[in-house]
Design a protein around this motif. Structure first.
Motif, PDB file in Angstrom:
ATOM      1  N   ASN B  32      23.294 -49.352 -30.742  1.00 48.77           N
ATOM      2  CA  ASN B  32      23.577 -50.570 -31.502  1.00 48.77           C
ATOM      3  C   ASN B  32      23.593 -50.234 -32.986  1.00 48.77           C
ATOM      4  O   ASN B  32      22.898 -49.331 -33.429  1.00 48.77           O
ATOM      5  N   ARG B  33      24.392 -50.947 -33.738  1.00 44.69           N
ATOM      6  CA  ARG B  33      24.476 -50.628 -35.163  1.00 44.69           C
ATOM      7  C   ARG B  33      23.197 -50.988 -35.899  1.00 44.69           C
ATOM      8  O   ARG B  33      22.890 -50.442 -36.940  1.00 44.69           O
ATOM      9  N   THR B  34      22.446 -51.974 -35.382  1.00 42.78           N
ATOM     10  CA  THR B  34      21.122 -52.248 -35.940  1.00 42.78           C
ATOM     11  C   THR B  34      20.099 -51.559 -35.057  1.00 42.78           C
ATOM     12  O   THR B  34      19.929 -51.920 -33.889  1.00 42.78           O
ATOM     13  N   LEU B  35      19.429 -50.550 -35.599  1.00 39.52           N
ATOM     14  CA  LEU B  35      18.536 -49.725 -34.775  1.00 39.52           C
ATOM     15  C   LEU B  35      17.415 -50.559 -34.159  1.00 39.52           C
ATOM     16  O   LEU B  35      17.063 -50.376 -32.991  1.00 39.52           O
ATOM     17  N   GLU B  36      16.885 -51.475 -34.934  1.00 38.14           N
ATOM     18  CA  GLU B  36      15.734 -52.257 -34.487  1.00 38.14           C
ATOM     19  C   GLU B  36      16.001 -52.971 -33.159  1.00 38.14           C
ATOM     20  O   GLU B  36      15.159 -52.985 -32.264  1.00 38.14           O
ATOM     21  N   LYS B  37      17.205 -53.535 -33.042  1.00 39.78           N
ATOM     22  CA  LYS B  37      17.546 -54.258 -31.813  1.00 39.78           C
ATOM     23  C   LYS B  37      17.749 -53.291 -30.650  1.00 39.78           C
ATOM     24  O   LYS B  37      17.409 -53.599 -29.506  1.00 39.78           O
ATOM     25  N   ARG B  39      16.206 -50.422 -30.399  1.00 42.02           N
ATOM     26  CA  ARG B  39      14.859 -49.935 -30.072  1.00 42.02           C
ATOM     27  C   ARG B  39      14.145 -50.931 -29.156  1.00 42.02           C
ATOM     28  O   ARG B  39      13.489 -50.537 -28.187  1.00 42.02           O
ATOM     29  N   GLU B  40      14.281 -52.218 -29.480  1.00 43.91           N
ATOM     30  CA  GLU B  40      13.604 -53.252 -28.694  1.00 43.91           C
ATOM     31  C   GLU B  40      13.974 -53.142 -27.204  1.00 43.91           C
ATOM     32  O   GLU B  40      13.100 -53.119 -26.329  1.00 43.91           O
ATOM     33  N   ASP B  51      21.351 -45.665 -33.352  1.00 47.33           N
ATOM     34  CA  ASP B  51      22.292 -46.456 -34.147  1.00 47.33           C
ATOM     35  C   ASP B  51      23.385 -45.541 -34.729  1.00 47.33           C
ATOM     36  O   ASP B  51      24.159 -45.967 -35.574  1.00 47.33           O
ATOM     37  N   LYS B  52      23.398 -44.279 -34.268  1.00 43.40           N
ATOM     38  CA  LYS B  52      24.377 -43.322 -34.804  1.00 43.40           C
ATOM     39  C   LYS B  52      25.501 -43.083 -33.809  1.00 43.40           C
ATOM     40  O   LYS B  52      25.278 -42.627 -32.686  1.00 43.40           O
ATOM     41  N   CYS B  66      28.909 -56.853 -26.374  1.00 43.44           N
ATOM     42  CA  CYS B  66      28.711 -57.422 -27.707  1.00 43.44           C
ATOM     43  C   CYS B  66      29.593 -58.667 -27.829  1.00 43.44           C
ATOM     44  O   CYS B  66      30.317 -59.003 -26.903  1.00 43.44           O
TER      45      CYS B  66
END
Lengths: 254, 254
Positions: B32-37, B39-40, B51-52, B66
């Motif tokens: 995902n482009r937002t790593l935090e999401k 990771r969750e 995110d890469k 998406c």
């Protein structure tokens, strides 16, 4: 209330009679102009039934549970003064009851069909009465059936009834429209059931505002346009789709 | 499918990842482009996350889960040819996937929110693929998750997606409107829950056509007029009320 007579034998009468008797309230008789329907409820609940106005018994409370258009006529059938007469309608005023008896309203917010078994303890009841003592009596009675008892005047009751039109009548019609689209694509209505159930279950835990998803909420006009195009041949659905989409957009643009 | 990578970390990705893993399918990574999401979902399911774009692993199947507006962009991130790439959208064609890989669609009909625990075995899946072998592979995969798997082309899938708009997006908006009316009358939204639940439960056993009740079905214009009067100050609600009432009337006048 020592004794109760039910007038009417439709879906509300069917369920209300059962709820009263299940909670050991003394329902003495059921009256209906079509004997067969009165017999059905009478026999199921082991109470007497009649289609003769002259045979309506003396009781403390008369509950007129019929369609709105019949309440006034039914209200003439009760030949006693020292009794309480209520109707069960959300959108009729107490004054539609014509007689010298004491008047009130006992309105349950639920959709009633005879085929359905219902839990009564969470059905909200909305009460009104001319006499404060009658209001107390109705309150005692409704609390025997349900944990959700409110006092509400006609203006408020009509608003509550209208929530029923939105949350039940209109919602069910949207199920119908969705089912119709399924049918036209050779899919059984049943493919919609998990979605319908989840939609209803979500709002137990989340507010409808938080539970909203879909292209209108996201403002995804590409998808909305595809749907509008797919509905091109049905001006009625097109119009409903457009107006509900605009209404959702307005909530989330705020 | 020996290995799967999920692209996206929204509500559909959240639930689909869980459903795949619960059914012992090999989800290897979530991007995902937002790593935090990412990771969750990655940590919750004990799979790697990134995110890469350069770190996206080689797998047999890539599921792009998406928003519709992001599918095309995501579809450029997959640098392999001999793989199957699907999106999960009801209203986007397969051709929105831009790449030299094999293409398909895996569309689940449900409303997904992270807060909700869902049963997956009754969620209908609608499949499409360029290659008949891929269709078979997707069919095997979907059948591991659900008992309701259908093959459907874009035109049909868009119709099914639209049923979701009617039966979920619009229905939920009607709950919102009903809740708003409650709030204005100082009643909690919760008084509507038994009615909402019963409305949804009824259509498990009865068709929406048989389940319909209310003034529009009965053609009770007196009550309808009272409601229209009560809505006088809100032209938007007035218009929706009128159009849905007319639509119900049309069904029962037939």
């Amino acid at each position: 209330m020592n004794s109760i007579v039910i007038l009417g034998a439709g879906n509300v009468a069917f369920h209300l009679t059962r709820a009263l008797i299940e909670n050991t309230l003394n329902v003495r008789q059921i009256f209906n102009r079509t004997l067969e329907k009165a017999r059905e409820i009478g026999e199921a609940n082991r109470i007497s039934y009649t289609d003769k106005i002259s045979e309506i018994e003396k009781a403390d409370l008369y509950i007129i549970a019929c369609a709105d258009s019949g309440i006034e006529e039914f209200s003439h059938y009760i030949p006693f003064d020292d009794v309480l007469v209520v109707h069960t309608s959300g959108s009729s005023p107490m004054s539609v009851l014509k007689g010298d008896y004491r008047k009130g309203v006992l309105y349950p917010l639920q959709t009633f069909s005879k085929e359905r078994t219902l839990r009564y303890d969470n059905i909200p009841f909305f009460l009104e009465a001319e006499d404060p003592n009658d209001l107390k009596r109705l309150n005692d009675l409704a609390n025997r059936i349900s944990n959700e008892v409110h006092q509400l005047d006609f203006a408020g009751r009509m608003q509550v009834h209208m929530t029923g039109v939105w949350a039940n009548n209109f919602v069910n019609h949207l199920y119908y429209i969705a089912g119709d689209i399924c049918e036209k694509n050779n899919l059984p209505f049943d493919v919609l059931l998990p979605l319908i159930q989840e939609t209803a279950n979500k709002v137990i835990e989340m507010s409808p505002k938080d539970a909203q998803t879909g292209p209108a909420k996201r403002g995804d006009q590409v998808i909305i346009n595809r749907h509008l195009e797919a509905l091109e041949d049905d001006s009625r659905l097109l119009q409903i789709y457009q107006i509900l989409t605009d209404s959702i957009k307005r909530v989330y643009e705020k």
